[in-house]
Scaffold this motif. Structure first.
Motif, PDB file in Angstrom:
ATOM      1  N   GLU A   1       3.085   7.999   5.758  1.00 36.91           N
ATOM      2  CA  GLU A   1       2.355   6.953   5.035  1.00 36.91           C
ATOM      3  C   GLU A   1       0.893   7.312   4.807  1.00 36.91           C
ATOM      4  O   GLU A   1       0.270   6.783   3.870  1.00 36.91           O
ATOM      5  CB  GLU A   1       2.420   5.635   5.809  1.00 36.91           C
ATOM      6  N   ALA A   2       0.330   8.173   5.654  1.00 35.26           N
ATOM      7  CA  ALA A   2      -1.096   8.476   5.536  1.00 35.26           C
ATOM      8  C   ALA A   2      -1.462   9.008   4.141  1.00 35.26           C
ATOM      9  O   ALA A   2      -2.522   8.634   3.608  1.00 35.26           O
ATOM     10  CB  ALA A   2      -1.524   9.454   6.628  1.00 35.26           C
ATOM     11  N   PRO A   3      -0.638   9.845   3.495  1.00 42.00           N
ATOM     12  CA  PRO A   3      -1.010  10.266   2.138  1.00 42.00           C
ATOM     13  C   PRO A   3      -1.126   9.107   1.157  1.00 42.00           C
ATOM     14  O   PRO A   3      -2.090   9.049   0.380  1.00 42.00           O
ATOM     15  CB  PRO A   3       0.133  11.226   1.753  1.00 42.00           C
ATOM     16  N   ALA A   4      -0.195   8.157   1.173  1.00 35.64           N
ATOM     17  CA  ALA A   4      -0.277   7.024   0.240  1.00 35.64           C
ATOM     18  C   ALA A   4      -1.532   6.202   0.495  1.00 35.64           C
ATOM     19  O   ALA A   4      -2.212   5.764  -0.446  1.00 35.64           O
ATOM     20  CB  ALA A   4       0.978   6.149   0.360  1.00 35.64           C
ATOM     21  N   PHE A   5      -1.867   5.987   1.774  1.00 32.48           N
ATOM     22  CA  PHE A   5      -3.075   5.209   2.085  1.00 32.48           C
ATOM     23  C   PHE A   5      -4.340   5.990   1.718  1.00 32.48           C
ATOM     24  O   PHE A   5      -5.321   5.399   1.268  1.00 32.48           O
ATOM     25  CB  PHE A   5      -3.093   4.825   3.568  1.00 32.48           C
ATOM     26  N   THR A   6      -4.323   7.303   1.910  1.00 32.99           N
ATOM     27  CA  THR A   6      -5.491   8.110   1.540  1.00 32.99           C
ATOM     28  C   THR A   6      -5.687   8.105   0.027  1.00 32.99           C
ATOM     29  O   THR A   6      -6.817   7.968  -0.462  1.00 32.99           O
ATOM     30  CB  THR A   6      -5.311   9.561   2.041  1.00 32.99           C
TER      31      THR A   6
ATOM     32  N   ALA B   1      -1.334 -10.113  -1.984  1.00 32.01           N
ATOM     33  CA  ALA B   1      -0.931  -8.766  -2.418  1.00 32.01           C
ATOM     34  C   ALA B   1       0.399  -8.377  -1.782  1.00 32.01           C
ATOM     35  O   ALA B   1       1.249  -7.736  -2.427  1.00 32.01           O
ATOM     36  CB  ALA B   1      -2.022  -7.752  -2.043  1.00 32.01           C
ATOM     37  N   GLU B   2       0.583  -8.745  -0.536  1.00 30.47           N
ATOM     38  CA  GLU B   2       1.840  -8.415   0.137  1.00 30.47           C
ATOM     39  C   GLU B   2       3.009  -9.207  -0.470  1.00 30.47           C
ATOM     40  O   GLU B   2       4.120  -8.676  -0.628  1.00 30.47           O
ATOM     41  CB  GLU B   2       1.706  -8.673   1.646  1.00 30.47           C
TER      42      GLU B   2
ATOM     43  N   ALA C   1       0.800  -1.229   0.000  1.00 30.51           N
ATOM     44  CA  ALA C   1       0.000   0.000   0.000  1.00 30.51           C
ATOM     45  C   ALA C   1       0.828   1.272   0.000  1.00 30.51           C
ATOM     46  O   ALA C   1       0.326   2.320  -0.386  1.00 30.51           O
ATOM     47  CB  ALA C   1      -0.946   0.012   1.199  1.00 30.51           C
ATOM     48  N   SER C   2       2.068   1.233   0.408  1.00 34.09           N
ATOM     49  CA  SER C   2       2.880   2.447   0.395  1.00 34.09           C
ATOM     50  C   SER C   2       4.329   2.050   0.136  1.00 34.09           C
ATOM     51  O   SER C   2       4.807   1.034   0.645  1.00 34.09           O
ATOM     52  CB  SER C   2       2.742   3.207   1.729  1.00 34.09           C
ATOM     53  N   PRO C   3       5.035   2.833  -0.689  1.00 31.86           N
ATOM     54  CA  PRO C   3       6.441   2.496  -0.996  1.00 31.86           C
ATOM     55  C   PRO C   3       7.301   2.457   0.268  1.00 31.86           C
ATOM     56  O   PRO C   3       8.165   1.584   0.407  1.00 31.86           O
ATOM     57  CB  PRO C   3       6.865   3.638  -1.926  1.00 31.86           C
TER      58      PRO C   3
END
Lengths: 269, 269, 269
Positions: free
Chosen positions: B70-75, A143-144, A119-121
């Motif tokens: 990380e919150a921006p990537a998840f949002t 997915a992971e 979900a995030s780099p």
């Protein structure tokens, strides 16, 4: 433990003297209940209470602190460590490498659960650094796995990743796959409501850690834990009226799980 | 979505072609279950597990990280964002403005739940700064409205606040009031045990966010979500023996909620 | 409150006019339900939701923020403070001294729960610094008492510790012991499943804080709270199928607890 191990040869694959996986799972649950094995879990905020309750229901003794200056002391007194990368705040980020270092120095098994590595780099990079610390078992979802291994989660890809990183890969899904490079175990137990309850996978990883504290074969420990979780999930699914009542029913089922239920229900295709 | 919207005109107020709110709520639940809409929730520590479980029970896919990097990537990968100001630590305080900025840049709806804005001056100031970020919906209780708006929570005051801040105000209580400046919707469903379970309001805000991801009319999305929560609460209240058994019964009821139950039970005075 | 107190003399020890402890526990539960007493709890991450749910089930109004710049405002508006040292991160470490200082300045009772003071030297040192802040009640288990007092948890050792640190010691176990230097109360209620649910002790400490907000005698408040928790635990144990269903059953039982059940079930050896 060695004497006990010699009575408990591999339940997996073609060895003619192998007791079945259900019997190993029942044996490890019995030992957890007798010994109250300690597991230190650095896990995500939404999973902490459920993880502790799963470990307690299974007979283990959980601790959960994420403080960098305390996690080593809690890890050192435990039988195994779980590192779960969910809700990865600054505190957890600082604590995780020291906890892993403590486990390695003390030769304790540790289990990595790279939640949302897809979900995030930033999360994926950190998960890769953790894998370099050679977890005894890597428990993840498809997915992971794709994010970490850049490959589809086939048995062959799991085995290749396990060999390359000196770990065991335990992939959960409709059929769980556990691979160590030599063998692949398939577990087809479980219930659809398990996907409608938060932290089920996270809590399964905690039981993998608890079993790895008691059993030297990491692939057998991981497979036995996923079998116990899958069978408890099936029993709970029969009793539950939805995802709300599923959660207490699951803990009740795990608490009461025995060799008879494990043997009768195991589906190991 | 536009085609679908054209079949789903406003269920509210006097439009003769409006389908009733219960039908809209059932329609949005069906879509959540089919599409597994992602909702990123920055929410308080006591609400994280229940919020995730409510979203999963309703069919959505929650994520919960509070880390600022990380919150921006998840949002960005979600359909909507929830910002809840409970247990507002340094991590959440740093993450919230970046998550809101991400939602605005991506034109995603975001919902503000200003928990305990009445309890500390620092909290109230921060809540006001968040309101300036134009949430799609502001979900709160009467004490929080008084603290933010410096007015009694009358329908007129709600409407004035909604207009002034370009938002929809969704006030929960014995009768919920949802106002956007043009219309006011009243929902009289619910059960007294909902006040005896932590994070019920927080979790309701998460369903508002999930519905806002799927439906352009923010007042209708908010009202439909509060109706679903209220009806599920009533069903759970009939089955529960107290606040402990209420919580799983509520998740079961929400998971099984359909158009028939919503239509039969809706009280929209 | 003084008038009320004069009708509620000590239920403990040999005073001939003392109402029994069960009646005091029922009286304090009634007051919690009527008055919705506020309790601010700085508690560990795994305990936050369950602690809030226990306080709500008992009639109290919980708040939980751990932010250093908000904890004083939340403490000042509460009737009592709980400080629990589990999952002791930097945020909690910074908030705890200010919250304690606020409680002392406002003459509010505060309760210390030194979770895992036996597990890390850093935790033990911090627990000792907290004890120096003279908590109204110190609620702990035998391992934690040994770590703090460097003595076996005998009634004499509890009393000596209570006198030395101007506190009341409430030790939970198969038989709870509550000591203030003059008296020792023994409570033999409870159920084995309470050890298989996380945060039961933490949540019991929260009820001690709630009762201490309403009753001047700290030993009576602590003993009444542990009696209520023990009796609710027994009722839940009879209804539960395991540790999963125990938790909702416990909250239901506490919510419905009355003088009749408390009197019929109390075991005060």
């Amino acid at each position: 433990m060695l004497a006990e191990e010699s009575e408990m040869p591999s339940p997996i694959a073609s060895r003619p003297d192998a007791p079945p996986l259900p019997r190993l799972a029942a044996h490890l649950l019995d030992r957890l209940r007798r010994e109250g094995t300690r597991v230190h879990a650095i896990t995500n905020a939404a999973a902490q209470a459920f993880t502790a309750n799963l470990l307690l229901a299974a007979g283990a003794a959980p601790s959960l602190t994420t403080a960098p200056d305390e996690a080593p002391a809690f890890t050192a007194r435990a039988g195994a460590l779980l590192v779960n990368l969910g809700t990865l705040d600054a505190e957890r980020r600082a604590a995780i490498p020291w906890a892993i270092a403590t486990a390695r120095a003390a030769r304790l098994p540790w289990v990595l659960d790279p939640v949302f590595a897809d979900a995030s780099p930033a999360r994926r990079e950190l998960a890769r650094l953790c894998v370099a610390g050679e977890p005894a078992v890597l428990r993840l979802n498809p997915a992971e796995f794709r994010a970490l291994a850049e490959a589809e989660p086939t048995p062959e890809a799991l085995a290749a990743f396990a060999v390359a990183h000196e770990t065991v890969v335990a992939l959960t899904g409709p059929t769980d796959l556990v691979a160590d490079g030599e063998r692949v175990v398939r577990i087809a137990n479980g219930h659809p409501l398990m996907d409608r309850v938060t932290a089920m996978g996270c809590a399964a990883s905690a039981l993998v850690a608890a079993f790895a504290a008691l059993h030297d074969s990491r692939i057998e420990a991981a497979a036995a834990a996923l079998l116990a979780v899958g069978v408890a999930g099936e029993i709970a699914g029969e009793r539950a009226a939805g995802p709300g009542s599923f959660q207490p029913a699951f803990l009740d089922a795990l608490h009461g799980l025995d060799a008879a239920a494990l043997s009768a229900r195991a589906r190991l295709p």
